[in-house]
Every structure is written in C-alpha cells, then in structure tokens.
Write an enzyme that holds these catalytic residues in place. Structure first.
Site, PDB file in Angstrom:
ATOM      1  N   SER A   1     -20.163  18.484  59.130  1.00  0.00           N
ATOM      2  CA  SER A   1     -19.483  17.122  58.820  1.00  0.00           C
ATOM      3  C   SER A   1     -18.693  16.397  59.996  1.00  0.00           C
ATOM      4  CB  SER A   1     -18.356  17.676  57.682  1.00  0.00           C
ATOM      5  OG  SER A   1     -17.859  16.521  57.161  1.00  0.00           O
TER       6      SER A   1
ATOM      7  N   HIS B   1     -19.923  20.157  49.877  1.00  0.00           N
ATOM      8  CA  HIS B   1     -19.586  20.007  51.253  1.00  0.00           C
ATOM      9  C   HIS B   1     -19.303  21.138  52.122  1.00  0.00           C
ATOM     10  CE1 HIS B   1     -19.207  17.010  54.362  1.00  0.00           C
ATOM     11  NE2 HIS B   1     -17.845  17.675  54.661  1.00  0.00           N
TER      12      HIS B   1
END
Ligand SMILES: *[C@@H]1O[C@H](CO)[C@@H](O)[C@H](O)[C@H]1NC(C)=O
Ligand SMILES: *[C@@H]1O[C@H](CO)[C@@H](O)[C@H](O)[C@H]1NC(C)=O
Ligand SMILES: *[C@@H]1O[C@H](CO)[C@@H](O)[C@H](O)[C@H]1NC(C)=O
Ligand SMILES: *[C@@H]1O[C@H](CO)[C@@H](O)[C@H](O)[C@H]1NC(C)=O
Ligand SMILES: *[C@@H]1O[C@H](CO)[C@@H](O)[C@H](O)[C@H]1NC(C)=O
Length: 393
Positions: free
Chosen positions: A171, A368
C-alpha cells in the site's frame, strides 16, 4: 559562519550515530516486535537513528538470516515497507512460519523492515520534538518517499555492502517507492526488483460506501475533530478500537477502510493487529490520499492555489512522472480491495515502463490488509514474491 556550520555538522554526526541493539524498547501496547521475532527463533537487530536529509531519525528492524542459513554467504537483501498507519510490525502479524519477514528469512534473505517518520519507532527528529513542535507533522508520504526511503536504502547498502537490494511494499509502502524512484530516479539503480502489493497511487473512489467522494470531506472532519490537525497517534496511547472514546468514528472508519473483518482472523493474529495499528502517521498523509481520490491524479500535495504557486510554480500540484520508474516492478493486487480499487491499480500497471508481472490474487474477497494477515498468504502471495525475485538474482 563556516565554523558554525562545521560545528553543527560535527554535533549532528555525533548525536546521530546509528546504534545497533538486539532489543526494541518501543512496544506497541502489548506487542514487542523484538520479543516476538526472538520467540520465533530468529535473530533480531534494531538499527537506531538513521538520519534523513531533513533531520528525521528512523529506526529499522533487521532479521539478518533464517534458522538454517546462518552461514550462507552473499545473501540477497530485501527491504519491506509498511502501509499507512502501519509499521515494521505489519510483516510479523502472522505466525512464525507465514509472516512475510520470517518466510523471506527462511528463504535465504537478509530482511530489513523500515519505519516511516511519525510512526512509533521513528517518532523523533534531530531538533524538533513531535510532542511540542507542530512543524514536525508537516509532512505527507511525499516526504517519506523523497527522504525516508532514500536514507534507509543508503544505510542498508552501506551496511550490507550491496550494490542493489530487493524491495517489497504494501500500500503506502508502494506509494513512497513510486515517489522516490520518480523524484530521485538515481535510486532506480539500487533496486534489483520491486514487488508492489496493493499499490496506492491512483485511487479511484468506489461508488457508495465509506470512501465515496461525498464522504471524503466528512472523513477529514472526523479525523481532524478526533485527533487535531497534526498527528494520528500511535497505538501506544490507544489501540485500534479497543479504547474507543472520542475516536469511535475514526476507528471504525479505519477498520472499514482496511476491510478488517475480525471474525476471519485467528485470535493471536487479531491480538497482534489490534496492538500494532495504528502505529502513527501525520494527518496530511490521509488528506493527501483523499486529494488523489478527488483529483484522480498521482501528484504532490495540494496546498491550495496560492501556496501551490509559491511552492510548485503552478496552481495545481505537479504529477509524479511514472515514466522515470525504470526499475522492474511486479504488481500484486486483488479485486475486492476497497482502499486500492482495481481500476486505479490497472491504470498504474498501464503506465509503469518496466512492468515485470501483473498478478491478480485469484481469491474472491481478498482485501487490502489480507496481504499481511490472510491465512493462505504464503501460497497466494509470498511464494510468488520469491519466484519473482529469482528472475533478478
Ligand atoms: C495487555 O496484556 C495485559 C496482561 O496480559 C491484559 O490485561 C491487557 O488486556 C492487554 N491489553 C491489550 C490492549 O491487549
Ligand atoms: C554456522 O557457523 C558457526 C561457526 O562455525 C556454527 O557454530 C554454527 O552452528 C553454524 N550454523 C549453522 C546453522 O550451521
Ligand atoms: C517524464 O520523464 C520522461 C523520462 O525522463 C521525460 O521524457 C518526460 O519529459 C517527463 N515528463 C514530464 C511531464 O516532465
Ligand atoms: C527493466 O529492468 C531490467 C533489470 O534491471 C533492465 O535490464 C531493463 O533495461 C529495464 N527495462 C527498461 C525498459 O527500463
Ligand atoms: C468481489 O468483486 C467482484 C467483482 O467486482 C464481485 O463480483 C464480488 O461479489 C466481490 N466479492 C466480495 C466478497 O466482495
């Protein structure tokens, strides 16, 4: 004047000599990364006070080898870089076999875990006090990308005597890599290969849900009301959603954003997750991402027209030049990631000049945070990282 500068240089060189210890005094609530790594049977080193060009001091954790390959020479070196609100702990959230840091150490890597400025491990500066000086918090992931990652890579290369290193980002750990290699393209020369897990660059907001454009101003207001303009405090002071109080909205926002479904995690993994998040960040990091959601661009921080003119010489902030990112990059992503939705990841993939692999995790519902907490992550992701790196050995 020259003497004063010399003296200051000397003073800072002495004060900020990097020290190496085999313990980490910074605990994330009940979770000590050094104790956990040691209890899993791995060697641990903490490299303290790596100094950035702008005076921030960073700590980096290292697992120099695995259990069975201690005497192998010429180990490949890998730097792991965490996501927003995370820290080095993100790479040891799973058990002693499946956590990425342990897995790579067992595969023969010399593993380094970075910590961005403002996180619990790197919450310090040569002259500014993060508790007192609000200027300390005047940074976004742009500064992490142009200062922290280069300083960390310089230090690792010097210490290991390696010309090039491998890099895995999760990320924001990818965002800062892309910022570095586009703004300081000479750093492409030091990267053997990079794996980008759920890269945050173009973040198109999904329609509806928490991150819809209509919700963004509200989210920013919640953040600022809850924590003030500067800092999202580390978990030492409030573990994620364990102590709610006035952070209730902010916490559930973060939980949703990360797509954490507590019921799917093993109890000890959930324990480490709730101790390790949030590890601290500047509010500007979040605002910078929300600006990208609105503009659809991957560009520098928007300070509003007048300040932009002074800072950038243009009314709008300049975009990062992705064509300068010439090191080989493999992009790993999933289709149900609400924080880095697939549309934006595909746009990045289309622009990267040296794309080495485009890998969509073949599991519906892989989110995620699953890149660091899913129970099948070795098979789905980490074994593929090792295969990818083998191409560049
Ligand atoms: C930390 O550990 C203590 C003692 O084991 C326990 O009482 C407490 O609930 C734990 N706190 C958190 C946030 O996990
Ligand atoms: C590595 O070498 C040292 C010194 O020769 C030895 O004591 C140690 O057992 C070796 N480690 C392994 C895992 O073979
Ligand atoms: C982006 O970088 C490429 C390669 O260095 C260069 O040719 C191009 O002019 C740059 N674009 C901008 C807008 O600066
Ligand atoms: C991609 O990376 C490889 C390995 O570093 C390098 O040999 C090659 O020239 C790069 N390709 C481009 C288009 O930059
Ligand atoms: C994941 O995304 C796909 C495609 O958008 C959708 O069909 C599916 O229902 C989603 N699955 C979950 C678990 O959200």
């Amino acid at each position: 004047m020259i003497n004063v500068l010399l003296l200051f240089g000397l003073f800072s060189a002495i004060k900020c000599k990097v020290t190496v210890i085999d313990d980490d005094p910074v605990k994330m609530k009940n979770f000590s990364i050094s104790e956990y790594i040691t209890s899993c049977g791995y060697p641990f080193e903490l490299h303290q006070n790596i100094q950035t060009e702008d005076g921030y001091l960073l700590d980096v954790q290292r697992i120099p080898h695995g259990k069975t390959n201690e005497n192998d020479t010429d180990k490949p070196v890998v730097l792991l870089m965490h996501g927003l609100l995370g820290s080095a702990e993100n790479f040891v959230l799973l058990d002693c076999e499946s956590s990425l840091a342990f897995y790579l150490a067992e595969q023969g890597y010399d593993v380094w875990m970075g910590n961005a400025r403002g996180t619990a491990h790197s919450r310090k500066h040569l002259s500014m006090d993060p508790d007192v000086d609000t200027e300390y918090w005047e940074f976004s992931w742009h500064e992490i990308g142009i200062y922290d990652i280069p300083a960390t890579i310089d230090y690792i290369r010097k210490t290991t005597n390696k010309e090039k290193i491998f890099y895995v980002g999760h990320s924001q750990g990818c965002t800062v890599f892309l910022v570095m290699t586009s703004e300081k393209p000479e750093y492409n020369n030091y990267i053997q290969s990079m794996v980008a897990m759920a890269p945050a660059a173009y973040i198109t907001a999904p329609s509806g849900g928490l991150l819809s454009p209509a919700f963004i101003p509200q989210l920013i207001k919640i953040l600022i009301d809850a924590v003030g303009m500067e800092e999202l405090k580390p978990s030492k002071e409030h573990a994620l959603c364990l102590e709610l109080g006035k952070l209730e909205n902010y916490c559930s926002g973060v939980m949703q954003m990360l797509n954490i479904d507590p019921d799917t995690l093993e109890p000890d993994v959930l324990g480490r997750v709730s101790n390790a998040f949030p590890a601290g960040a500047a509010v500007r990091q979040v605002i910078h991402y929300t600006q990208e959601m609105i503009s659809g661009k991957f560009c520098q921080y928007d300070h509003e027209k007048n300040e932009n003119l002074i800072k950038y010489g243009s009314e709008k902030p300049p975009s990062y030049n992705i064509s300068k990112i010439v090191s080989p990059v493999a992009v790993f992503y999933s289709m149900n990631d609400t924080f880095t939705p697939m549309e934006g990841v595909k746009k990045l993939i289309g622009e990267l000049p040296n794309l080495s692999q485009d890998y969509q995790i073949p599991t519906d519902g892989f989110s995620h945070l699953d890149f660091v907490v899913d129970r099948n992550v070795v098979e789905l992701v980490y074994s593929k990282i090792v295969e990818e790196f083998k191409k560049y050995m």
